[in-house]
Design a protein around this motif. Structure first.
Motif, mmCIF file in Angstrom:
data_model
loop_
_atom_site.group_PDB
_atom_site.id
_atom_site.type_symbol
_atom_site.label_atom_id
_atom_site.label_comp_id
_atom_site.label_asym_id
_atom_site.label_seq_id
_atom_site.Cartn_x
_atom_site.Cartn_y
_atom_site.Cartn_z
ATOM 1 N N ASN A 76 0.829 -1.207 0.000
ATOM 2 C CA ASN A 76 0.000 0.000 0.000
ATOM 3 C C ASN A 76 0.864 1.257 0.000
ATOM 4 O O ASN A 76 0.485 2.271 -0.598
ATOM 5 C CB ASN A 76 -0.951 -0.005 1.197
ATOM 6 N N LEU A 77 2.028 1.188 0.631
ATOM 7 C CA LEU A 77 2.959 2.320 0.567
ATOM 8 C C LEU A 77 3.489 2.477 -0.862
ATOM 9 O O LEU A 77 3.626 3.600 -1.360
ATOM 10 C CB LEU A 77 4.120 2.109 1.539
ATOM 11 N N VAL A 78 3.773 1.361 -1.502
ATOM 12 C CA VAL A 78 4.257 1.428 -2.892
ATOM 13 C C VAL A 78 3.199 2.066 -3.795
ATOM 14 O O VAL A 78 3.498 2.945 -4.608
ATOM 15 C CB VAL A 78 4.637 0.014 -3.388
ATOM 16 N N TRP A 79 1.946 1.640 -3.611
ATOM 17 C CA TRP A 79 0.879 2.219 -4.471
ATOM 18 C C TRP A 79 0.652 3.692 -4.151
ATOM 19 O O TRP A 79 0.321 4.473 -5.044
ATOM 20 C CB TRP A 79 -0.433 1.447 -4.314
ATOM 21 N N LEU A 80 0.827 4.060 -2.885
ATOM 22 C CA LEU A 80 0.685 5.471 -2.528
ATOM 23 C C LEU A 80 1.761 6.293 -3.257
ATOM 24 O O LEU A 80 1.470 7.340 -3.846
ATOM 25 C CB LEU A 80 0.785 5.620 -1.007
ATOM 26 N N VAL A 81 2.980 5.787 -3.231
ATOM 27 C CA VAL A 81 4.067 6.486 -3.928
ATOM 28 C C VAL A 81 3.748 6.564 -5.423
ATOM 29 O O VAL A 81 3.855 7.635 -6.043
ATOM 30 C CB VAL A 81 5.417 5.759 -3.699
ATOM 31 N N GLU B 62 -1.151 0.481 -15.094
ATOM 32 C CA GLU B 62 -0.428 0.583 -13.825
ATOM 33 C C GLU B 62 -1.228 -0.108 -12.722
ATOM 34 O O GLU B 62 -2.457 -0.211 -12.812
ATOM 35 C CB GLU B 62 -0.234 2.060 -13.426
ATOM 36 N N MET B 63 -0.545 -0.485 -11.664
ATOM 37 C CA MET B 63 -1.237 -1.095 -10.533
ATOM 38 C C MET B 63 -2.296 -0.151 -9.962
ATOM 39 O O MET B 63 -3.348 -0.586 -9.510
ATOM 40 C CB MET B 63 -0.227 -1.482 -9.447
ATOM 41 N N ARG B 71 -5.753 -5.100 -6.615
ATOM 42 C CA ARG B 71 -4.294 -5.037 -6.406
ATOM 43 C C ARG B 71 -3.853 -6.141 -5.452
ATOM 44 O O ARG B 71 -2.875 -6.851 -5.709
ATOM 45 C CB ARG B 71 -3.898 -3.664 -5.821
ATOM 46 N N THR B 72 -4.584 -6.266 -4.351
ATOM 47 C CA THR B 72 -4.219 -7.290 -3.363
ATOM 48 C C THR B 72 -4.346 -8.686 -3.962
ATOM 49 O O THR B 72 -3.465 -9.539 -3.779
ATOM 50 C CB THR B 72 -5.111 -7.154 -2.110
ATOM 51 N N GLU B 73 -5.413 -8.910 -4.709
ATOM 52 C CA GLU B 73 -5.617 -10.234 -5.318
ATOM 53 C C GLU B 73 -4.495 -10.551 -6.309
ATOM 54 O O GLU B 73 -3.963 -11.668 -6.335
ATOM 55 C CB GLU B 73 -6.986 -10.267 -6.009
ATOM 56 N N LEU B 74 -4.128 -9.565 -7.093
ATOM 57 C CA LEU B 74 -3.059 -9.773 -8.082
ATOM 58 C C LEU B 74 -1.732 -10.057 -7.373
ATOM 59 O O LEU B 74 -0.993 -10.986 -7.743
ATOM 60 C CB LEU B 74 -2.941 -8.524 -8.968
ATOM 61 N N MET B 75 -1.443 -9.273 -6.342
ATOM 62 C CA MET B 75 -0.176 -9.487 -5.634
ATOM 63 C C MET B 75 -0.171 -10.820 -4.894
ATOM 64 O O MET B 75 0.880 -11.461 -4.774
ATOM 65 C CB MET B 75 0.108 -8.339 -4.666
ATOM 66 N N VAL B 103 5.577 -3.136 -23.196
ATOM 67 C CA VAL B 103 4.192 -3.625 -23.293
ATOM 68 C C VAL B 103 3.430 -3.079 -22.083
ATOM 69 O O VAL B 103 3.446 -3.660 -21.007
ATOM 70 C CB VAL B 103 4.155 -5.171 -23.296
ATOM 71 N N PRO B 104 2.783 -1.924 -22.267
ATOM 72 C CA PRO B 104 2.123 -1.274 -21.122
ATOM 73 C C PRO B 104 0.799 -1.940 -20.772
ATOM 74 O O PRO B 104 -0.264 -1.311 -20.796
ATOM 75 C CB PRO B 104 1.946 0.167 -21.591
ATOM 76 N N HIS B 105 0.905 -3.214 -20.491
ATOM 77 C CA HIS B 105 -0.238 -4.037 -20.053
ATOM 78 C C HIS B 105 0.282 -4.751 -18.814
ATOM 79 O O HIS B 105 1.248 -5.522 -18.893
ATOM 80 C CB HIS B 105 -0.604 -5.019 -21.185
ATOM 81 N N LEU B 106 -0.349 -4.473 -17.709
ATOM 82 C CA LEU B 106 0.140 -4.882 -16.392
ATOM 83 C C LEU B 106 0.563 -6.344 -16.335
ATOM 84 O O LEU B 106 -0.243 -7.240 -16.556
ATOM 85 C CB LEU B 106 -0.988 -4.629 -15.393
ATOM 86 N N HIS B 107 1.845 -6.561 -16.054
ATOM 87 C CA HIS B 107 2.337 -7.935 -15.878
ATOM 88 C C HIS B 107 3.512 -7.910 -14.915
ATOM 89 O O HIS B 107 4.354 -7.024 -14.965
ATOM 90 C CB HIS B 107 2.738 -8.565 -17.223
ATOM 91 N N TRP B 108 3.538 -8.920 -14.063
ATOM 92 C CA TRP B 108 4.595 -9.046 -13.056
ATOM 93 C C TRP B 108 5.566 -10.132 -13.462
ATOM 94 O O TRP B 108 5.165 -11.257 -13.769
ATOM 95 C CB TRP B 108 3.996 -9.377 -11.683
ATOM 96 N N HIS B 109 6.833 -9.807 -13.439
ATOM 97 C CA HIS B 109 7.885 -10.793 -13.613
ATOM 98 C C HIS B 109 8.247 -11.341 -12.230
ATOM 99 O O HIS B 109 8.531 -10.559 -11.311
ATOM 100 C CB HIS B 109 9.151 -10.157 -14.196
ATOM 101 N N VAL B 110 8.252 -12.648 -12.096
ATOM 102 C CA VAL B 110 8.709 -13.278 -10.846
ATOM 103 C C VAL B 110 9.859 -14.200 -11.241
ATOM 104 O O VAL B 110 9.661 -15.227 -11.894
ATOM 105 C CB VAL B 110 7.579 -14.054 -10.149
ATOM 106 N N ILE B 111 11.058 -13.791 -10.862
ATOM 107 C CA ILE B 111 12.266 -14.375 -11.457
ATOM 108 C C ILE B 111 13.160 -14.982 -10.378
ATOM 109 O O ILE B 111 13.726 -14.271 -9.548
ATOM 110 C CB ILE B 111 13.079 -13.285 -12.198
#
Lengths: 160, 160
Positions: A76-81, B62-63, B71-75, B103-111
């Motif tokens: 939530n701090l990240v999203w606030l920023v 953006e998130m 946001r919480t569900e995605l994270m 590619v400005p379509h929300l995607h998270w890299h988990v590496i």
């Protein structure tokens, strides 16, 4: 001011501080706000005005070392920023990343990006594509930096 | 299977799909699981076995274009991926990033990262430090890739 004592944190599996960890031993930038779980720090990087880090106050390594409520609070701090960056600096994109390969102490980079910045569209960790100044986007954002800091401090000060 | 129809999503401010967006038009990798909000995709990258992306099903940039619950569900999907990577692949570090400059379509890299991988301790977007094979860490993880995929599919299938 950095809060380092969190003996009563509900899930402080991670040590409170680690030796030889630069983010345990130093603020890591200009501290704009500090809570029990995290601090928000302005990064001095001319190419990316407004570059901000959200740094865990504990020496945790990965997000999954935190409890679910702490993860949500930190994010939530990240999203606030991010929201203040968008509102005040109008970046073309915001990059959000927790890497920590060099400093394995949980910290989030929140980086406003502009189409003509040094590395765009690559990550800021890629070699620079442009070396002639910072680009108009970042330059314009630089003139808004004080307003960004003020807005961010205000929003953070309103947190419960 | 990718869920593309989300007309009933509670806060679908973002368009459901955008023209010329590769993540609207293609899965973006081997889809391991797809829900209404996001899909989880295995990335075919020999240097980083287990590299996984969590991709928003909507064309959000953006998130902070998502609602707080989304946001919480995605994270939570990102943390689930991270926890399975840690349990099965034992990486030295996990890198988590949402950039989206190309590619400005929300995607998270988990590496998952290893001390002897191609770029460590730099970000994977930095120039490679090692070009002679993938390193022992990644090589060992490569032998666990099928187990990782199975464990991840199992955990994802247990989501409500």
């Amino acid at each position: 001011m950095i809060v380092t004592s969190q003996a009563s944190a509900p899930n402080a599996d991670a040590p409170q501080a680690a030796q030889d960890c630069i983010l345990c031993e130093t603020p890591g930038g200009e501290v704009l706000w500090a809570g029990e779980l995290a601090r928000v720090v302005l990064v001095d990087e001319a190419a990316y005005p407004g570059f901000t880090r959200v740094i865990c106050q504990r020496h945790a390594k990965e997000m999954t070392d935190l409890s679910a409520p702490d993860r949500t609070e930190l994010m939530n701090l990240v999203w606030l920023v991010e929201s203040v960056q968008r509102a005040v600096l109008s970046p073309d994109k915001v990059n959000v990343a927790a890497l920590g390969n060099m400093v394995p102490h949980l910290h989030w980079h929140v980086i406003p990006r502009w189409r003509d910045d040094a590395c765009f569209p690559d990550a800021i960790w890629a070699p620079a594509r442009r070396k002639d100044g910072v680009g108009e986007g970042a330059e314009r954002a630089g003139t808004r930096l004080a307003a960004y800091v003020e807005a961010l401090r205000t929003r953070l000060s309103q947190l419960a």
